[in-house]
Design a protein around this motif. Structure first.
Motif: not given
Lengths: 102, 160
Positions: B5-7, B153-160
């Motif tokens: 559910n987008g978690e 599923l449900g993995t997000h990537m972030l670039f700093v």
């Protein structure tokens, strides 16, 4: 709002945290823990007592605080209260969810 | 929406900079994920490697040039000692809000179950060796390996 936990009427907020610590009992803690799929052992109780004492002395809780507590280290803390440890442990302890980002 | 559910289930955080504010931002995000029951992994690449380099991690600075939020004239920011002053002021403020230093933060992240990866390419580029780096590193991997770590599923990537 009012709800029933372990056959006791308690006041909780929308996230299920007790809003009146006077209503907390070990039976309430057991019931909340069960709801979070946690079986309370003597080690859990040591941590819960520590958190309650910190809360009583108005000391803000954070994961860094846990690491310096001398009661439990961070690794064991995550093992005792898997997933969101500080959120779970404070809920069981009947104290507010910490608002810290660390 | 996926089956969760987008978690958010897992945060993959890439740190490419070594300025204090960027390092802390990445660390707070990784720790914050674990505190919410979200998995977290970090990939240190390019200058981000300094945050896990034993000889450098205690000497990271706040940028005083090219950082308009400090409201300091660019010319002034470049003067000798200004960056050190801004850094020590920042560190004092961080101590006040109970922010751990870089090494202690790395220990907290590791104990909290955050996986820490060094970028192989950047390690070679800077001629860093495994022994130079934070002892509890999970390994030195390629970008492909890092993507593999983030699969699911449900993995997000972030670039700093």
């Amino acid at each position: 709002m009012e709800t029933q936990i372990a056959n006791i009427t308690v006041d909780v907020n929308e996230e299920g945290y007790l809003t009146n610590f006077a209503q907390w009992t070990p039976a309430v803690a057991e019931a909340i823990a069960k709801d979070l799929n946690i079986m309370l052992t003597p080690r859990h109780w040591e941590v819960i007592t520590y958190l309650q004492n910190e809360h009583k002395s108005d000391s803000p809780l954070s994961i860094r605080k846990i690491s310096k507590s001398g009661v439990v280290d961070i690794k064991e803390f995550y093992q005792l209260f898997p997933n969101a440890p500080l959120k779970a442990a404070t809920k069981i302890a009947g104290i507010p969810k910490p608002a810290s980002c660390i | 929406m996926n089956e969760f559910n987008g978690e958010v289930r897992k945060m993959m955080i890439i740190l490419s900079k070594a300025t204090l504010e960027n390092v802390y931002a990445a660390f707070v995000l990784a720790n914050g994920a674990r505190m919410e029951g979200i998995e977290a992994e970090m990939f240190f690449t390019f200058f981000g490697l300094e945050a896990i380099h034993k000889g450098k991690l205690e000497h990271l600075h706040t940028a005083t040039v090219g950082n308009p939020a400090l409201h300091m004239p660019t010319l002034l920011g470049g003067l000798p000692g200004v960056e050190a002053l801004a850094t020590s002021m920042m560190k004092k403020e961080m101590e006040k809000i109970d922010m751990p230093d870089v090494l202690e933060f790395l220990d907290i992240l590791k104990a909290s179950g955050v996986k820490l990866w060094a970028c192989k390419l950047a390690m070679e580029m800077f001629h860093y060796k495994k022994e130079d780096m934070f002892d509890d590193l999970d390994g030195i991997i390629t970008v492909g390996d890092f993507y593999k770590q983030g699969s699911g599923l449900g993995t997000h990537m972030l670039f700093v």
